[in-house]
Write a protein that holds these residues in place. Structure first.
Motif, mmCIF file in Angstrom:
data_model
loop_
_atom_site.group_PDB
_atom_site.id
_atom_site.type_symbol
_atom_site.label_atom_id
_atom_site.label_comp_id
_atom_site.label_asym_id
_atom_site.label_seq_id
_atom_site.Cartn_x
_atom_site.Cartn_y
_atom_site.Cartn_z
ATOM 1 N N LEU A 1 24.337 24.318 -34.039
ATOM 2 C CA LEU A 1 24.543 24.150 -35.474
ATOM 3 C C LEU A 1 25.666 25.054 -35.968
ATOM 4 O O LEU A 1 26.457 24.665 -36.839
ATOM 5 N N ALA A 2 25.742 26.262 -35.417
ATOM 6 C CA ALA A 2 26.819 27.181 -35.799
ATOM 7 C C ALA A 2 28.184 26.597 -35.451
ATOM 8 O O ALA A 2 29.125 26.637 -36.263
ATOM 9 N N VAL A 3 28.304 26.041 -34.249
ATOM 10 C CA VAL A 3 29.562 25.421 -33.831
ATOM 11 C C VAL A 3 29.871 24.212 -34.704
ATOM 12 O O VAL A 3 31.012 24.004 -35.146
ATOM 13 N N ALA A 4 28.847 23.407 -34.986
ATOM 14 C CA ALA A 4 29.035 22.191 -35.780
ATOM 15 C C ALA A 4 29.523 22.522 -37.183
ATOM 16 O O ALA A 4 30.486 21.920 -37.684
ATOM 17 N N MET A 5 28.868 23.471 -37.845
ATOM 18 C CA MET A 5 29.260 23.815 -39.216
ATOM 19 C C MET A 5 30.655 24.428 -39.257
ATOM 20 O O MET A 5 31.407 24.203 -40.210
ATOM 21 N N THR A 6 30.996 25.184 -38.237
ATOM 22 C CA THR A 6 32.347 25.748 -38.176
ATOM 23 C C THR A 6 33.381 24.625 -38.087
ATOM 24 O O THR A 6 34.408 24.642 -38.784
ATOM 25 N N ALA A 7 33.106 23.634 -37.250
ATOM 26 C CA ALA A 7 34.023 22.496 -37.121
ATOM 27 C C ALA A 7 34.140 21.750 -38.438
ATOM 28 O O ALA A 7 35.249 21.400 -38.877
#
Length: 293
Positions: A173-179
């Motif tokens: 989720l952290a990677v997704a929201m950053t993207a």
């Protein structure tokens, strides 16, 4: 903790965040508030999870799915905030639910899934208080809520893949929201200036991010590991139902008439999906994931 109870907790936090967000629309454009919510959530999750330590998150195909999930998530939030600037909230909520309805209709395993989503959809319409009094910006609002509904459908499908891909969900989720925040930054970051120089405004944005994104989306990753996409779509009907119950308990705004019927219908839909999940065989990808590092 049972999946419906996780959704209730998710709903409670989202309503706190939504109440704060509405107060910011007079200071910042709705789309900018939504982007700030995602960007701050990404920073919080990056600091908490440190996803760069989880090697499997960075494999090519998985990283692509996670990034796509993040862009869909960010666009869904921005489109919904734009929609509620131009449409009554109840109308927007009911129309956005078309996304989960489509997912359940396509991915449902049998008559229970499809019957449950039909019952839940009627319940959401009754609970949301749909009105045809849309105002001058109705076309903009309808286009925005259509985009949001499509993104919500994609969020369910992609989010389940991210949640069940074998790594810790909150890190993905952290990677997704950053993207998502990075992709939309060129279009929305320019309007975020006031939140960078006003401490009170910045604090409110952090509250919105925590309540409306970090907590509920992390909980939804847990639920997406456990249930089918169709069941998850029906469980989403618990969000407006939770709002009605909270209004009754906290504000003494007791549901009546069609709202009571809506609560009964949503409860019946959840019961149908619970029976469906109990009867279904356990899929091979439902094995528990290894613990987060």
């Amino acid at each position: 903790m049972p999946a419906p109870l996780l959704f209730v907790v998710s709903g409670l936090t989202q309503y706190v965040g939504a109440a704060v967000a509405v107060g910011l629309f007079a200071v910042l454009p709705a789309g900018v508030v939504a982007w700030l919510r995602i960007a701050v959530s990404a920073l919080v999750l990056l600091a908490w999870r440190r996803p760069w330590r989880t090697r499997e998150l960075w494999r090519g195909r998985r990283l692509g799915v996670t990034a796509a999930f993040g862009v869909v998530l960010a666009l869904m939030n921005v489109a919904f905030y734009v929609a509620i600037e131009h449409l009554p909230l109840g109308t927007a909520v009911a129309l956005e639910f078309l996304g989960p309805v489509a997912v359940a209709a396509v991915t449902g395993r049998g008559w229970r899934d499809r019957a449950a989503i039909a019952v839940a959809a009627v319940g959401v319409v009754l609970l949301a208080g749909v009105t045809l009094d849309t105002g001058p910006g109705a076309l903009t609002g309808l286009v925005a809520i259509g985009v949001s509904a499509a993104c919500w459908a994609a969020y369910i499908v992609l989010g389940r893949r991210v949640a069940r891909s074998g790594g810790p969900g909150a890190s993905g989720l952290a990677v997704a929201m950053t993207a998502g925040a990075l992709v939309l930054a060129p279009f929305l970051a320019g309007g975020a200036g006031p939140a960078l120089v006003d401490v009170r405004l910045a604090a409110l944005v952090v509250v919105i991010a925590l309540c409306s994104s970090v907590v509920p989306y992390a909980l939804e990753q847990v639920v997406l590991r456990r249930v089918s996409a169709a069941t998850f779509a029906v469980l989403l009907a618990l969000l407006p139902a939770t709002a009605a119950v909270v209004g009754a308990v906290v504000l003494r705004q007791w549901p009546h008439g069609l709202e009571v019927v809506g609560l009964v219908l949503v409860s019946g839909a959840i019961a149908l999906t619970a029976r469906s999940e109990a009867d279904a065989p356990t899929p091979p990808d439902a094995a528990p994931s290894p613990p987060a590092p």
